[in-house]
Design an enzyme around this catalytic site. Sequence first.
Site, PDB file in Angstrom:
ATOM      1  N   LYS A  78      83.218  94.752  59.324  1.00  0.00           N
ATOM      2  CA  LYS A  78      83.669  93.589  60.098  1.00  0.00           C
ATOM      3  C   LYS A  78      82.826  93.489  61.353  1.00  0.00           C
ATOM      4  O   LYS A  78      82.489  94.518  61.965  1.00  0.00           O
ATOM      5  CB  LYS A  78      85.152  93.772  60.445  1.00  0.00           C
ATOM      6  CG  LYS A  78      85.773  92.603  61.186  1.00  0.00           C
ATOM      7  CD  LYS A  78      87.257  92.847  61.460  1.00  0.00           C
ATOM      8  CE  LYS A  78      87.928  91.663  62.129  1.00  0.00           C
ATOM      9  NZ  LYS A  78      89.376  91.917  62.380  1.00  0.00           N
ATOM     10  N   SER A 153      92.434  88.217  60.715  1.00  0.00           N
ATOM     11  CA  SER A 153      91.088  87.882  61.148  1.00  0.00           C
ATOM     12  C   SER A 153      89.978  88.528  60.323  1.00  0.00           C
ATOM     13  O   SER A 153      88.841  88.085  60.413  1.00  0.00           O
ATOM     14  CB  SER A 153      90.920  88.283  62.613  1.00  0.00           C
ATOM     15  OG  SER A 153      91.019  89.691  62.752  1.00  0.00           O
ATOM     16  N   SER A 177      95.658  91.807  60.667  1.00  0.00           N
ATOM     17  CA  SER A 177      94.340  91.328  60.249  1.00  0.00           C
ATOM     18  C   SER A 177      93.661  92.078  59.113  1.00  0.00           C
ATOM     19  O   SER A 177      92.631  91.621  58.620  1.00  0.00           O
ATOM     20  CB  SER A 177      93.393  91.291  61.445  1.00  0.00           C
ATOM     21  OG  SER A 177      93.649  90.140  62.186  1.00  0.00           O
TER      22      SER A 177
HETATM   23  N1  GLN Z   1      96.989  86.874  63.435  1.00  0.00           N
HETATM   24  C1  GLN Z   1      97.180  87.739  64.540  1.00  0.00           C
HETATM   25  C2  GLN Z   1      96.542  87.147  65.766  1.00  0.00           C
HETATM   26  O1  GLN Z   1      96.072  86.066  65.693  1.00  0.00           O
HETATM   27  C3  GLN Z   1      96.642  89.096  64.249  1.00  0.00           C
HETATM   28  C4  GLN Z   1      95.182  89.231  64.416  1.00  0.00           C
HETATM   29  C5  GLN Z   1      94.690  90.627  64.226  1.00  0.00           C
HETATM   30  O2  GLN Z   1      95.380  91.474  63.660  1.00  0.00           O
HETATM   31  N2  GLN Z   1      93.503  90.884  64.739  1.00  0.00           N
HETATM   32  O3  GLN Z   1      96.521  87.724  66.802  1.00  0.00           O
END
Ligand code: GLN
Length: 487
Positions: A78, A153, A177
């Site tokens: 990532k 994400s 994410s």
């Molecule tokens: N969807 C969550 C957010 O927008 C989690 C994102 C994540 O785990 N990086 O913060």
Amino acid sequence: MNELHTLGVAALAQQLSTKKISSVEATQHYLQRIQQHASLGAYLAIDDTVSLAQARAADARIAAGEHTPLLGVPIAHKDIFATKDFATTAGSKMLEGYRSPFDSTVVNQMSRQGAVTLGKLNCDEFAMGSSNENSAYGNVRNPWDTSRIPGGSSGGSATAVAAGLCAAATGTDTGGSIRQPAAFCGITGIKPTYGRASRYGMVAFASSLDQAGAMARSAQDCALLLSAMCGPDLDRDSTSLDVPAEDYSRSLNESIAGLRIGIPKEFFGEGLSADVRAAVDAALEEYEKLGARLVPISLPRTELSIPVYYIIAPAEASSNLSRFDGVKFGHRAAQFDDLTDMYKKTRAEGFGDEVKRRIMIGAYVLSHGYYDAYYLQAQKIRRMIADDFQQAFKQCDVIAGPVAPTVAWKIGEKSDDPVANYLADIFTLPASLAGLPGMSVPVGLGASNMPVGMQLIGNYFAEAKLLNAAHALQQATDWHTRHPAGF
Ligand code: GLN
């Protein structure tokens, strides 16, 4: 050779160590597929020269008789993990073209074990999002239906694994994410206990929640990746736990007879779509056949995890992102009047809308007069959420439920509605707030033939138990072996 990309880590490693195939051949195969499927938008950076040099080095180690599980296996990271050999952008214009002078600990540990890095994977800007639509470098498409989001994400990671553009990938999980994109793309993902994998060199979003983890085709592959990623890094990460790395592959084949699986009623109420529920229920029935016992439990503050997370995460983000001011690194506005004007223009140009929204929310909830009402209150409820889990674990060994209320939605469907995105995080946020390990396991196809993921949550350091439970299911069912058509 044509089917090589469907093998996954364990099977590919087997072929590499028996010299049926070389790492250079495997790497070339993946690099070719990455080009061929570039329209999925999964990769942000590739460099054939770098990857092939790593593959040649791995082949030399194999020839010298070395056997480590990841040796010569092509994986991808990532774009939140700092890498010397590839640009690191965190999906943001703020870091366009940025080259880190060092590798993050996770990348470093995996490279030392001989994994070949194919490149860097697209993600929501600074990992803020659930659909990958917040990346400054374009959408990622879900290979099961390219008009749909892959989740986020870690959307690039999920698509790359599902479409066979790498053998496995790293991801990060702050509030879901890893688990949610894994669910949406029909792959397996695990976020370990907070502090288990080093945060050193991970672009920080919300430091008390950020955790690295593995995304792959099976629990068996996740076990191999996670064993390489985890371990103490006390000098470099102040929240790293002083607990030795484990070999998660060792207990994979233990029987799960007698395993007590907690079923939180709050995870199966209103808001859970029927197709997701049906697939999760079917998997739970399968678990009963394998000798596990379902135990009704309650996680009474599940709904509160949304406001709590969306106060704490932005608060930490507003602090972490203050470093992007155009002075030391990253984007700097080309024209400005004075220093303050440079800060303002740099940040106005460099950050996307969602990031700006979170910085504003974060600054607000931390500000004088609001701190007690929002931030402090959220921290108190966070503790209660963690306590609720400890109550639950008195009755059960693992907790199971859906990862997300629905299958992956269409690109654009929720992009104008941040709150709709936030609400969809309801089932992944509680474990994040408590710092517990969580997994996503594919358990079927729901509406529009899109994959459904089941979530498994364990107590602190119960990664091996989660992987064992997931592996048992994957020995009895074949959902994890399904591929999206055309990939
Ligand atoms: N969807 C969550 C957010 O927008 C989690 C994102 C994540 O785990 N990086 O913060």
